[in-house]
Every structure is written in C-alpha cells, then in structure tokens.
Design an enzyme around this catalytic site. Structure first.
Site, mmCIF file in Angstrom:
data_model
loop_
_atom_site.group_PDB
_atom_site.id
_atom_site.type_symbol
_atom_site.label_atom_id
_atom_site.label_comp_id
_atom_site.label_asym_id
_atom_site.label_seq_id
_atom_site.Cartn_x
_atom_site.Cartn_y
_atom_site.Cartn_z
ATOM 1 N N HIS A 146 0.710 -1.115 -0.053
ATOM 2 C CA HIS A 146 -0.072 -0.094 0.192
ATOM 3 C C HIS A 146 0.716 1.294 -0.011
ATOM 4 O O HIS A 146 1.750 1.437 0.925
ATOM 5 C CB HIS A 146 -0.894 0.173 1.288
ATOM 6 C CG HIS A 146 -1.650 1.348 1.388
ATOM 7 N ND1 HIS A 146 -2.733 1.623 0.390
ATOM 8 C CD2 HIS A 146 -1.782 2.227 2.090
ATOM 9 C CE1 HIS A 146 -3.400 2.683 0.871
ATOM 10 N NE2 HIS A 146 -2.772 3.045 1.980
ATOM 11 N N GLY A 161 2.566 5.092 4.332
ATOM 12 C CA GLY A 161 1.981 5.603 5.571
ATOM 13 C C GLY A 161 0.539 5.184 5.733
ATOM 14 O O GLY A 161 0.095 4.700 4.907
ATOM 15 N N SER A 163 -3.406 5.203 6.087
ATOM 16 C CA SER A 163 -4.500 5.965 5.272
ATOM 17 C C SER A 163 -4.854 7.361 5.774
ATOM 18 O O SER A 163 -5.183 7.521 7.057
ATOM 19 C CB SER A 163 -5.742 4.736 5.254
ATOM 20 O OG SER A 163 -6.782 5.531 4.353
ATOM 21 N N GLY A 164 -5.132 8.339 4.759
ATOM 22 C CA GLY A 164 -5.394 9.705 5.022
ATOM 23 C C GLY A 164 -4.256 10.482 5.471
ATOM 24 O O GLY A 164 -4.465 11.654 5.996
ATOM 25 N N VAL A 165 -3.021 10.164 5.642
ATOM 26 C CA VAL A 165 -2.027 10.816 6.168
ATOM 27 C C VAL A 165 -1.680 11.994 5.036
ATOM 28 O O VAL A 165 -0.838 12.909 5.447
ATOM 29 C CB VAL A 165 -0.706 9.898 6.395
ATOM 30 C CG1 VAL A 165 0.027 9.591 5.284
ATOM 31 C CG2 VAL A 165 0.088 10.688 7.097
ATOM 32 N N LYS A 167 -0.739 10.975 1.381
ATOM 33 C CA LYS A 167 0.255 10.311 0.350
ATOM 34 C C LYS A 167 -0.271 10.979 -1.120
ATOM 35 O O LYS A 167 0.636 11.342 -1.707
ATOM 36 C CB LYS A 167 0.307 8.773 0.596
ATOM 37 C CG LYS A 167 0.790 8.353 1.660
ATOM 38 C CD LYS A 167 0.693 6.883 1.615
ATOM 39 C CE LYS A 167 -0.398 6.099 1.485
ATOM 40 N NZ LYS A 167 -1.484 6.337 2.753
ATOM 41 N N SER A 168 -1.534 10.695 -1.497
ATOM 42 C CA SER A 168 -1.996 10.826 -2.704
ATOM 43 C C SER A 168 -1.908 12.325 -2.959
ATOM 44 O O SER A 168 -1.486 12.923 -4.070
ATOM 45 C CB SER A 168 -3.438 10.491 -2.933
ATOM 46 O OG SER A 168 -3.521 9.024 -2.975
ATOM 47 N N ASP A 185 -1.763 3.708 -4.602
ATOM 48 C CA ASP A 185 -2.591 2.954 -3.630
ATOM 49 C C ASP A 185 -2.012 1.595 -3.645
ATOM 50 O O ASP A 185 -1.514 1.255 -2.541
ATOM 51 C CB ASP A 185 -4.134 2.892 -4.053
ATOM 52 C CG ASP A 185 -5.077 2.295 -3.136
ATOM 53 O OD1 ASP A 185 -4.543 2.270 -1.856
ATOM 54 O OD2 ASP A 185 -5.957 1.785 -3.296
ATOM 55 N N ARG A 252 17.968 15.162 12.580
ATOM 56 C CA ARG A 252 17.852 16.563 12.339
ATOM 57 C C ARG A 252 19.007 16.946 11.466
ATOM 58 O O ARG A 252 19.486 17.899 11.168
ATOM 59 C CB ARG A 252 17.909 17.406 13.506
ATOM 60 C CG ARG A 252 16.338 17.357 14.419
ATOM 61 C CD ARG A 252 16.223 18.361 15.458
ATOM 62 N NE ARG A 252 16.253 19.798 14.965
ATOM 63 C CZ ARG A 252 16.248 20.880 15.665
ATOM 64 N NH1 ARG A 252 15.960 20.534 16.950
ATOM 65 N NH2 ARG A 252 16.223 22.099 15.367
#
Length: 328
Positions: A146, A161, A163-165, A167-168, A185, A252
């Site tokens: 995914h 990541g 779902s909903g983070v 990516k798309s 996807d 960092r």
C-alpha cells in the site's frame, strides 16, 4: 509463482522493440498449455548425441545453427533415436532461431509427442538474452504494498503511511511540479536479477488513476499528459509519512542511515513527520536530490560532520567559546 505461466502465455506476451521475441508456432499446438517452471534455456547438443544423464527437461530447448545442422545429419544417417528420446521427455518447448525450419519428419514427430516447436528470426545470442530478461521479470519474487510510487528527479520513491496521512495529495503536488506517477494505492514490487526492486501498478488499467479525498478518482495521464506517468520504476528510496509526534526524536542532521527490507533487498528509508505548515513536496524533492548526491559519492551529513570536526580541531571553536562574554 502464484499463477501458471505456459508456453501459450509466452507467445501471447505483448512485447515490442528490443524485448520482442517474434515467436511463431510450427507444430505441437496441443502442447502450448505446457507450463514453464524453470527460468532458463538449454541447448541440447549433448542430448542429440545420446547423453541424457544431466538433462533438465523442464527448460526451454533452443536449437541454433549447430544443433539444426546436427539434426539434419542424424536424419541423413537415419539415426534419430536421440531426437525421439528428446521429444518424449515432455520438454516445455523447442525453439529454432535464425528462422530455421526443421524438416517435416521432425515436425510430425513433435506433433505425435505433443511438443510445441517454435521459430524466431532472432539469432541465438539475442534470443537467449531477451528470453532470460523476460523470465527474470516473470519469475521474480513479488508482493503488493500500500503506497504511492513516483519518479522524482530520476529517483524512484515509494511513499508509505497510514490511510489519510496525505500520500495521494503529496503525490499530486509532485506531479503538478513536473514529476511522474507510477502507481497509486496498490504497488506491486518485484525483485529482478536478485538485486533490483522494480515497482509498478498491481493493475495496469487503473495504476495511473489517483484517489483524492473530496475530489474523487482522477486520471493523471489525461489531466497532465502522458509525460506525467510511467509504467514502472526501480524503487530506490522509501519515504514513510506519519503524523507529527512531539514525543518522538526525529533525525535533524541526517547521519542516521535506516533501511527497510524489500524481498531481501535493503532500501533506504526516511521517516517524515507531517503537520500543518510543512511543505512536504519540497522536502521530498530535496530528499530525492540528496539521494542522487549520495549515489554520486557525496554525503551532505558526513561532509557537515567532517567540517565541524575540523573547525573544533583548529581551536577556533574553543576561542569562540572561552572568549564569549559570560558576565550577563
């Protein structure tokens, strides 16, 4: 392999240019359902002389000019016992290169043994290299993941990541900035040649479509042109997007070198925290360019550390520290 791959599948492969095999079936069509299980080729020179002790009958048997001439010699001498034994071993297929066509007696014998006889205009060396290259893709270990696969400044980057983070949305911005989408996807990855991870869409019909929450499904190739997509790309870096965690210590400086295992191959991985105000596409572009620099032999973090150590060794750092005014 998860699915059977037969001689007929090999004939039906949609191959163009330097990958085309140009195969034609001369005889034994009923045997086209024979399964190919070994990604290798055998030239049956020894077998034609009658030596079968180390014969691997599961390989595709290739007849070049030498083997063809020897077959003709055996027929002229009416000594075809070794040919009969070869065809009766249930080999998956025989391939004659250089557009060579065996005599009708040979083709009839192949029909009787339900053994496919194929012909190609390619020479033996070229056909071998092309077929091995095709086999390396077909028989390569594979799995689906995914994520979103893109080409950014020539670097294949797999965004992962929850779902909903985002990516798309991040991938859409990168396409808008001139980079290319490979798959959204569901990404299929394959280990090719034992050291390269290639990625493509699990379903080629929908791989260049993208789902954006609130907008729906869009066709990237139609919206941005065919230059905005590509069919497959080597996975050279994984970037994992995650919600910003104030309790987590993020790298960092860039000295931490983390990798992830993909089908036995180690791929560099970065964890990038996502929060409002961070321009993720620009950060991903910088990560891609930094990875290209590493491939060229330059490591920014390592160079930074070396410069800091040199500065400390010169004494300038001590002078700056002890010479500061601490009276306040």
């Amino acid at each position: 392999m998860e699915n059977r791959f037969t001689v007929l599948d090999l004939l039906n492969l949609d191959l163009n240019g330097h990958n085309a095999l140009d195969l034609r079936c001369l005889a034994g069509r009923k045997g086209l359902s024979r399964e190919l299980t070994v990604p290798d080729i055998n030239r049956p020179g020894l077998e034609l002389t009658g030596f079968f002790e180390a014969f691997d009958a599961n390989r595709v048997q290739m007849f070049g000019r030498g083997e063809f001439a020897y077959v003709e010699k055996l027929y002229a001498e009416k000594n075809i016992v070794s040919i009969e034994r070869l065809l009766s071993n249930h080999v998956p297929a025989l391939v004659f290169t250089h557009d060579l066509r065996p005599r009708d007696e040979f083709l009839q014998l192949a029909e009787e043994n339900v053994c496919p006889v194929l012909q190609t205009p390619l020479d033996s060396t070229e056909f071998s290299s092309r077929l091995i290259r095709i086999f390396s893709n077909i028989f390569a270990p594979k799995k689906t993941m995914h994520g979103v696969l893109l080409e950014v400044y020539g670097i294949g980057i797999l965004l992962t990541g929850h779902s909903g983070v985002g990516k798309s949305e991040c991938a859409l911005e990168l396409v808008e900035r001139g980079h290319r989408l490979v798959a959204d996807d569901i990404v299929e990855i394959r280990c090719v040649n034992g050291n390269t991870i290639m990625g493509q869409g699990a379903n080629k019909l929908i791989s260049h479509h993208m789902e954006v929450r609130g907008l729906g499904v869009i066709n990237v190739s139609q919206l941005y042109g065919v230059g905005a997509v590509r069919d497959q790309k080597e996975v050279q870096m994984v970037i994992h997007l995650e919600e910003w965690d104030s309790n987590k210590l993020y790298d960092r400086v860039g000295t931490d070198y983390a990798t992830t295992d993909m089908l036995g191959i180690k791929i560099p991985v970065l964890d990038l925290p996502v929060k409002p105000g961070r321009n993720m596409p620009i950060i991903i572009e910088a990560a891609a360019m930094n990875e290209r620099l590493k491939a060229m032999g330059y490591n920014s973090a390592r160079d930074f550390n070396q410069n800091v150590l040199k500065w400390i060794e010169t004494g300038e750092a001590q002078a700056a520290y002890y010479g500061s005014d601490d009276s306040y």
